[in-house]
Scaffold this active site. Structure first.
Site, PDB file in Angstrom:
ATOM      1  N   LYS A 217       0.866  -1.175   0.000  1.00  0.00           N
ATOM      2  CA  LYS A 217       0.000   0.000   0.000  1.00  0.00           C
ATOM      3  C   LYS A 217       0.903   1.226   0.000  1.00  0.00           C
ATOM      4  CE  LYS A 217      -0.535  -0.337   5.041  1.00  0.00           C
ATOM      5  NZ  LYS A 217      -1.512  -0.443   6.132  1.00  0.00           N
ATOM      6  N   ASN A 220       3.506   2.000   2.690  1.00  0.00           N
ATOM      7  CA  ASN A 220       4.672   1.129   2.780  1.00  0.00           C
ATOM      8  C   ASN A 220       5.644   1.322   1.622  1.00  0.00           C
ATOM      9  OD1 ASN A 220       3.695   0.069   5.140  1.00  0.00           O
ATOM     10  ND2 ASN A 220       2.714  -1.689   4.165  1.00  0.00           N
ATOM     11  N   THR A 257      -4.717  -4.999   4.413  1.00  0.00           N
ATOM     12  CA  THR A 257      -5.426  -3.760   4.713  1.00  0.00           C
ATOM     13  C   THR A 257      -6.675  -3.720   3.843  1.00  0.00           C
ATOM     14  OG1 THR A 257      -3.347  -2.649   5.255  1.00  0.00           O
ATOM     15  CG2 THR A 257      -5.234  -1.245   4.748  1.00  0.00           C
TER      16      THR A 257
END
Length: 421
Positions: A217, A220, A257
């Site tokens: 994501k 990161n 996530t």
């Protein structure tokens, strides 16, 4: 959490460079130390579905001084000395502790400087008495101790004591991907392909080694330094999985996530590293528009969108985005994982290979920045609202959790047949 079951890595292909951590300082005290595995902190603040505690990634910017995180009435020198006293003498003998840059439930992340070379690093100090932290970190260290790639954060060395573990890592100071885009002033499709090439190179390397990140994501993806020529680095391997020999690269743990989770994870089917490619499709969509392809405050509706692969190219700046770029996204956001592009195929996609040469060089910055800032503001308002009503909801939390879990189970059952069909 399930991630800890993947501890054995396959032998890497001969054409892939593989390095070990430079050094591990073992605990030399009591021989019956129960903390045999290095552990990782849990606290990024974001939800990780199906995982006991979310991992924390190293923050990009040097944060406030150590003293700002302690009681204000103490003299500054006393506060700094107290904090530094928590560090093992082997660490402080080698590194100067400079600033606290992040904290989680089980750890603190500090900016340090190597005394001899003056090179800055980040040290993650983890308390070893928490089972959740151990489980999450096991996978991260299993990966980081074996990989070396220019687009992957590098573990330098590890110190272990009976009560704590200290992970010395590269310090990424250039900020998160989208923070840089907002500040940049200009962003074109060609800029997007440069970013994606770096990320895809790192992901291809991981997949070649049998490693699946499982939590790709924007948060990161960090820039190594503030300069315009900085590389992108993939961070936070707390949910990573390493393939065992003979397991056909299939994983079963439900984690990730929410907005980036692939459909096959939601329906609890065994899955492969193609889940990383789905997440890269979501990132590519955001990269070109500043908006999310799948977004809803209601988790059930969000998962329904994902399971259907339901997204659109409406609103700004999509009319200015090339069809080739949209084709790239479409080939990643494919519900059928078997039809999804691999990292190698994505790197060979005409849009990436040509670096968007046939695409419009229109500056998409204004629309992307406005959309990103609008979303950030909306999420900030939601967070404040949630915090103001937290005390009134606390007595209902267990009931709400059961309701959400039941809704997810029902949703999984409802779409399992549709997906299998």
């Amino acid at each position: 959490m399930g991630c800890g079951t993947s501890k054995v890595l396959p032998e890497p292909p001969k054409d892939v460079q593989l390095d070990l951590v430079k050094k591990v300082e073992p605990y030399t005290g009591h021989k019956t130390d129960v903390y045999k595995h290095f552990i990782k902190d849990d606290g990024s603040g974001g939800l990780k579905t199906g995982c006991p505690s979310p991992p924390y990634h190293i923050q990009p910017y040097p944060g406030p001084h150590l003293a700002s995180h302690t009681e204000p009435h103490e003299p500054r020198k006393t506060r700094v000395a107290k904090y530094r006293a928590k560090f093992d003498p082997r660490v402080t003998a080698k590194y100067d502790i400079k600033a606290l840059i992040g904290r989680g439930s089980f750890s603190r992340v500090v900016r340090v400087e190597h005394k001899a070379t003056k090179q800055p690093y980040a040290i993650k100090m983890i308390e070893t008495k928490y089972r959740e932290g151990r489980e999450v970190c096991e996978s991260e260290l299993c990966v980081l101790r074996r990989v070396r790639h220019t687009n992957i954060i590098q573990l330098i060395e590890v110190f272990e004591t009976q009560e704590r573990v200290y992970m010395v890592m590269e310090l990424a100071t250039g900020g998160e991907l989208f923070d840089r885009i907002i500040a940049k002033g200009s962003f074109t499709e060609r800029d997007a392909t440069r970013v994606l090439q770096m990320v895809l190179d790192g992901v291809k390397y991981l997949h070649t080694l049998g490693i699946t990140h499982r939590d790709l994501k924007p948060e990161n993806l960090l820039y190594y330094h503030p300069g315009t020529d900085s590389k992108i680095m993939i961070t936070d391997f707390g949910l990573a999985s390493a393939r065992k020999k003979g397991d056909d690269c299939l994983m079963k743990t439900t984690c990730g996530t929410p907005e980036y989770i692939a459909p096959e994870i939601l329906v609890r089917k065994p899955y492969t590293n193609s889940v990383d490619m789905w997440a890269l499709g979501v990132i590519s969509y955001i990269l070109l528009s500043g908006t999310m392809p799948f977004e809803d405050d209601n988790r059930s509706r969000l998962y329904r969108q994902i399971l259907k692969g339901k997204y659109s190219y409406s609103g700004e700046p999509w009319p200015s985005v090339s069809n080739l770029a949209k084709d790239f996204i479409d080939r990643l956001l494919t519900v059928d994982p078997g039809a999804r592009m691999t990292a190698l195929q994505a790197l060979k996609h005409p849009w990436v290979v040509s670096m968007a040469a046939s695409s419009s060089m229109k500056n998409l910055h204004r629309s992307i920045s406005q959309n990103l800032l609008k979303r950030a503001s909306s999420r900030c308002q939601s967070t404040k609202s949630a915090q103001s009503t937290r005390s009134s909801r606390s007595t209902k939390s267990n009931k709400s959790r059961r309701v959400r879990e039941r809704e997810l189970r029902e949703l999984n059952l409802r779409y399992q047949q549709q997906y299998n069909g």
